[in-house]
Design a protein around this motif. Structure first.
Motif, PDB file in Angstrom:
ATOM      1  N   TYR A   1     -58.052  44.903  25.001  1.00 60.37           N
ATOM      2  CA  TYR A   1     -58.405  45.091  26.418  1.00 60.37           C
ATOM      3  C   TYR A   1     -59.820  44.592  26.709  1.00 60.37           C
ATOM      4  O   TYR A   1     -60.036  43.821  27.648  1.00 60.37           O
ATOM      5  CB  TYR A   1     -58.243  46.561  26.803  1.00 60.37           C
ATOM      6  CG  TYR A   1     -56.809  47.006  26.696  1.00 60.37           C
ATOM      7  CD1 TYR A   1     -55.915  46.770  27.732  1.00 60.37           C
ATOM      8  CD2 TYR A   1     -56.332  47.616  25.540  1.00 60.37           C
ATOM      9  CE1 TYR A   1     -54.582  47.144  27.620  1.00 60.37           C
ATOM     10  CE2 TYR A   1     -54.998  47.987  25.417  1.00 60.37           C
ATOM     11  CZ  TYR A   1     -54.131  47.745  26.462  1.00 60.37           C
ATOM     12  OH  TYR A   1     -52.812  48.099  26.343  1.00 60.37           O
ATOM     13  N   GLY A   2     -60.793  45.059  25.917  1.00 60.05           N
ATOM     14  CA  GLY A   2     -62.175  44.654  26.159  1.00 60.05           C
ATOM     15  C   GLY A   2     -62.351  43.150  26.036  1.00 60.05           C
ATOM     16  O   GLY A   2     -62.988  42.511  26.885  1.00 60.05           O
TER      17      GLY A   2
ATOM     18  N   GLU B   1     -59.462  36.058  17.113  1.00 57.29           N
ATOM     19  CA  GLU B   1     -58.598  37.218  16.884  1.00 57.29           C
ATOM     20  C   GLU B   1     -58.100  37.256  15.439  1.00 57.29           C
ATOM     21  O   GLU B   1     -57.535  36.285  14.941  1.00 57.29           O
ATOM     22  CB  GLU B   1     -57.400  37.184  17.851  1.00 57.29           C
ATOM     23  CG  GLU B   1     -56.282  38.162  17.543  1.00 57.29           C
ATOM     24  CD  GLU B   1     -56.710  39.624  17.420  1.00 57.29           C
ATOM     25  OE1 GLU B   1     -57.445  40.105  18.301  1.00 57.29           O
ATOM     26  OE2 GLU B   1     -56.313  40.271  16.431  1.00 57.29           O
TER      27      GLU B   1
ATOM     28  N   GLY C   1     -54.227  42.628  20.939  1.00 54.92           N
ATOM     29  CA  GLY C   1     -54.734  43.860  20.332  1.00 54.92           C
ATOM     30  C   GLY C   1     -53.756  45.022  20.452  1.00 54.92           C
ATOM     31  O   GLY C   1     -52.546  44.866  20.276  1.00 54.92           O
ATOM     32  N   GLY C   2     -54.283  46.185  20.773  1.00 53.63           N
ATOM     33  CA  GLY C   2     -53.466  47.396  20.854  1.00 53.63           C
ATOM     34  C   GLY C   2     -52.380  47.335  21.909  1.00 53.63           C
ATOM     35  O   GLY C   2     -51.393  48.070  21.832  1.00 53.63           O
TER      36      GLY C   2
ATOM     37  N   ASN D   1     -48.740  49.552  21.663  1.00 51.61           N
ATOM     38  CA  ASN D   1     -48.888  50.889  22.241  1.00 51.61           C
ATOM     39  C   ASN D   1     -47.751  51.251  23.182  1.00 51.61           C
ATOM     40  O   ASN D   1     -46.885  50.442  23.493  1.00 51.61           O
ATOM     41  CB  ASN D   1     -50.270  51.072  22.887  1.00 51.61           C
ATOM     42  CG  ASN D   1     -50.488  50.230  24.120  1.00 51.61           C
ATOM     43  OD1 ASN D   1     -49.569  49.973  24.877  1.00 51.61           O
ATOM     44  ND2 ASN D   1     -51.723  49.807  24.314  1.00 51.61           N
TER      45      ASN D   1
ATOM     46  N   MET E   1     -48.728  53.804  28.072  1.00 54.16           N
ATOM     47  CA  MET E   1     -49.083  54.909  28.978  1.00 54.16           C
ATOM     48  C   MET E   1     -50.466  54.639  29.537  1.00 54.16           C
ATOM     49  O   MET E   1     -51.444  54.512  28.799  1.00 54.16           O
ATOM     50  CB  MET E   1     -49.052  56.237  28.229  1.00 54.16           C
ATOM     51  CG  MET E   1     -47.644  56.738  28.040  1.00 54.16           C
ATOM     52  SD  MET E   1     -47.631  58.246  27.074  1.00 54.16           S
ATOM     53  CE  MET E   1     -47.722  57.547  25.445  1.00 54.16           C
TER      54      MET E   1
ATOM     55  N   VAL F   1     -63.890  37.476  12.078  1.00 57.58           N
ATOM     56  CA  VAL F   1     -65.353  37.366  12.095  1.00 57.58           C
ATOM     57  C   VAL F   1     -65.918  38.237  10.976  1.00 57.58           C
ATOM     58  O   VAL F   1     -65.554  39.414  10.852  1.00 57.58           O
ATOM     59  CB  VAL F   1     -65.926  37.780  13.466  1.00 57.58           C
ATOM     60  CG1 VAL F   1     -67.443  37.942  13.409  1.00 57.58           C
ATOM     61  CG2 VAL F   1     -65.535  36.757  14.525  1.00 57.58           C
TER      62      VAL F   1
ATOM     63  N   GLY G   1     -63.532  49.756  23.199  1.00 59.40           N
ATOM     64  CA  GLY G   1     -63.469  51.212  23.049  1.00 59.40           C
ATOM     65  C   GLY G   1     -64.596  51.802  22.222  1.00 59.40           C
ATOM     66  O   GLY G   1     -64.780  53.025  22.233  1.00 59.40           O
TER      67      GLY G   1
ATOM     68  N   PHE H   1     -56.528  53.343  27.286  1.00 66.31           N
ATOM     69  CA  PHE H   1     -56.747  51.912  27.570  1.00 66.31           C
ATOM     70  C   PHE H   1     -57.107  51.589  29.009  1.00 66.31           C
ATOM     71  O   PHE H   1     -57.768  50.575  29.254  1.00 66.31           O
ATOM     72  CB  PHE H   1     -55.634  51.023  27.012  1.00 66.31           C
ATOM     73  CG  PHE H   1     -54.320  50.979  27.724  1.00 66.31           C
ATOM     74  CD1 PHE H   1     -54.207  50.537  29.020  1.00 66.31           C
ATOM     75  CD2 PHE H   1     -53.157  51.333  27.050  1.00 66.31           C
ATOM     76  CE1 PHE H   1     -52.975  50.456  29.653  1.00 66.31           C
ATOM     77  CE2 PHE H   1     -51.920  51.260  27.672  1.00 66.31           C
ATOM     78  CZ  PHE H   1     -51.831  50.824  28.977  1.00 66.31           C
TER      79      PHE H   1
END
Ligand code: FAD
Length: 497
Positions: free
Chosen positions: A15-16, A35, A108-109, A113, A116, A244, A466, A478
């Motif tokens: 998300y970020g 990634e 990512g998540g 997930n 929700m 990284v 996060g 999220f």
């Protein structure tokens, strides 16, 4: 030779990372998005991109030879099995006292997930992000995040009749009979698609048990929302299967970032470096914290704040199941997307989701994931002899979460004359207290960084995931991670470019 120079590098594509990449690109900045996990855009041997939760395979876990399923047992049988080691989608990362589940891949998540998508109650926001202006968040950034992510709530009329939500209606009945407020939990799943799944007119995803290892249809992960917009800018280069590993200030400004390219067996096939004017840490709470702690301790970025690595929490996650009476069947067909919640936050410190047990058979079980106001916070630290970052979370620190969840389920059990399930997490174990799905913190906003995620000591380095959030969001995290990233990147684009 000098490494190639680029304006901005983003580490991680959850998300970020997606918010940062999109808004920078829209502002005219070329971005390299790096990634660790795979792209998840190519079907596997069965023609599907993602594996089913009920049949884990090589795609399911990040570099493991045996699955580590959150629900480890059922009716006394262990569920885990051997799988080929592969750069799969779900990482069960083990620290001394807790297993932290995380998504691995472009998105990512969001790939793994439950979708929700919950905005915290405004009255709780002061404890979620104490240094952030609530008026701005609820007026601008939460709405922006909800719109960007495609958040929606189930059609309440359809909920009443859908076979796949019988388990949630049983959960509601029990909550209400014990006097607990019940609410619908919004989600990013396409509810119209789910209606068609129930009607049998489209291939099933949520109704086929897809969730933990990805959804082949229906769920709007970042692959369906932010990532197409990122690609449409034409300014973002995405490198999957790149990790990284280091970064140092470059002569002439910016930071030289070192990364390893992996093959799908996890072997390093190349090491590359690039110099970026600005670097955004978006490797998730654990990934960002581990990088920052390592970079400070090993002397690559020695002036990072002493707050780096601190303030990590598990969002108070704890799981449990209840055994229902025969007249409270929860249904053989269960949507893998939870949509019902029990709110006892103010009175008991717990917000519980009525979760599915998509086994395909009638289990007479109700299953819950509780988010609780657990007060404990852990610290990441560099372990020089093992050459890794450790986390000092203790399993016993889940006890407050268990007590808070019991404020709901002890009462329901006593009202219904029912008991807890003891077969879901190993022999006679009631509480799933060994894990979290919701790692938060490790580079707290206003402590390790300024109030917009700028890392102290190093101009041009930012945290935007996060890791900024001090350990608890009172609901699933999220939407808050996305909204905070939208807030911070707007400020950074306006003042730092
Ligand atoms: P992430 O989404 O974790 O993204 C970080 C990315 O960085 C990952 O893709 C990772 O592979 C990559 N990365 C890590 N290290 C490196 C490195 N060194 N180099 C390059 N890349 C790197 N939240 C909710 O709100 N609702 C839910 O229903 C929900 N259900 C969940 C269910 C499960 C099974 C799990 C695991 C999580 C769930 N969550 C849920 C939590 C939610 O997914 C996370 O809070 C969210 O994804 C965190 O966003 P982020 O941007 O901080 O990091």
């Amino acid at each position: 030779a000098d490494a190639a120079r680029i304006p901005a590098l983003v580490v991680g594509s959850g998300y970020g990372g997606c918010v940062a990449a999109l808004r920078l690109a829209e502002a005219g900045v070329d971005v390299h998005l790096v990634e660790l996990g795979m792209a998840w855009d190519t079907p596997g041997t069965d023609g599907k991109i993602f594996a089913n939760t009920t049949k884990p395979d090589y795609r399911s876990f990040w570099l493991r030879t045996r699955t580590k399923q959150p629900l480890s047992n059922f009716l006394g049988f262990p569920l885990d099995k051997d799988v080929p080691r592969h750069t799969g989608i779900l990482d069960a990362e083990e620290f001394g006292g807790i297993t932290v589940y995380q998504g691995r891949g472009v998105g990512g998540g969001s790939l793994v997930n439950g979708g929700m998508a919950v905005t915290p109650k405004r009255e709780n926001f002061g404890s979620v992000l104490p240094t952030v202006n609530a008026d701005e968040m609820y007026g601008v950034y939460y709405p922006r995040a909800n719109a960007g992510l495609g958040v929606a709530t189930i059609d309440p009329d359809w909920f009443e009749t859908a076979e796949c939500y019988q388990y949630a209606r049983v959960g509601r009945k029990h909550a209400q009979r014990s006097g607990f407020p019940f609410l619908f939990v919004p989600d990013v799943y396409d509810w119209e698609y789910m209606k068609k799944e129930q009607a049998g007119t489209v291939p099933r995803s949520a109704l086929a048990g897809e969730i933990l290892y990805g959804n082949n249809a229906g769920k709007k992960s970042l692959q369906q929302t932010y990532l197409p917009r990122i690609k449409a800018t034409g300014r973002v280069t995405i490198s999957p299967l790149h990790r990284v590993t280091s970064m140092t200030p470059a002569s002439g400004g910016g930071y030289t970032v070192v990364m390893e390219q992996l093959d799908t067996g996890g072997t390093v096939t190349a090491t590359k470096s690039v110099t970026a004017d600005k670097v955004f840490f978006a490797a998730g709470s654990v990934g960002t914290s581990k990088l920052l702690v390592m970079l400070k301790a090993t002397g690559a970025l020695p002036n990072l704040s002493n707050e780096v690595g601190k303030g990590w929490g598990d969002n108070g996650n704890v799981m449990c199941g209840r055994a229902n009476h025969m007249w409270d069947a929860t249904g053989a067909l269960q949507s893998s997307i939870p949509t019902a919640g029990i709110d006892n936050w103010a009175a008991g410190g717990a917000f519980a989701e009525v979760a599915p047990l998509p086994t395909g058979i009638e289990t007479y079980a109700s299953f819950y994931l509780s988010i609780t106001k657990n007060p404990h916070r852990a610290t990441f630290s560099w372990n020089p002899s093992a050459n890794r970052v450790d986390l000092d979370w203790q399993t016993a620190w889940k006890q407050p979460s268990i007590e808070m969840a019991k404020t709901i389920f002890d009462k329901i059990n006593s009202k219904e004359g029912t008991i807890y399930r003891t077969d879901l997490f190993g022999a006679y174990k009631i509480w799933g207290d060994h894990l979290t799905y919701h790692p938060l913190g490790g580079a707290i906003l206003g402590k390790a960084t300024d109030n917009y995620g700028r890392l102290h000591g190093y101009p041009g380095l930012y945290v935007i995931d996060g890791a900024l959030i001090p350990g608890n969001t009172s609901v699933n995290p999220f939407v808050t991670i996305t909204a905070l990233a939208e807030r911070n990147i707007e400020k950074i684009v306006a003042t730092d470019l």
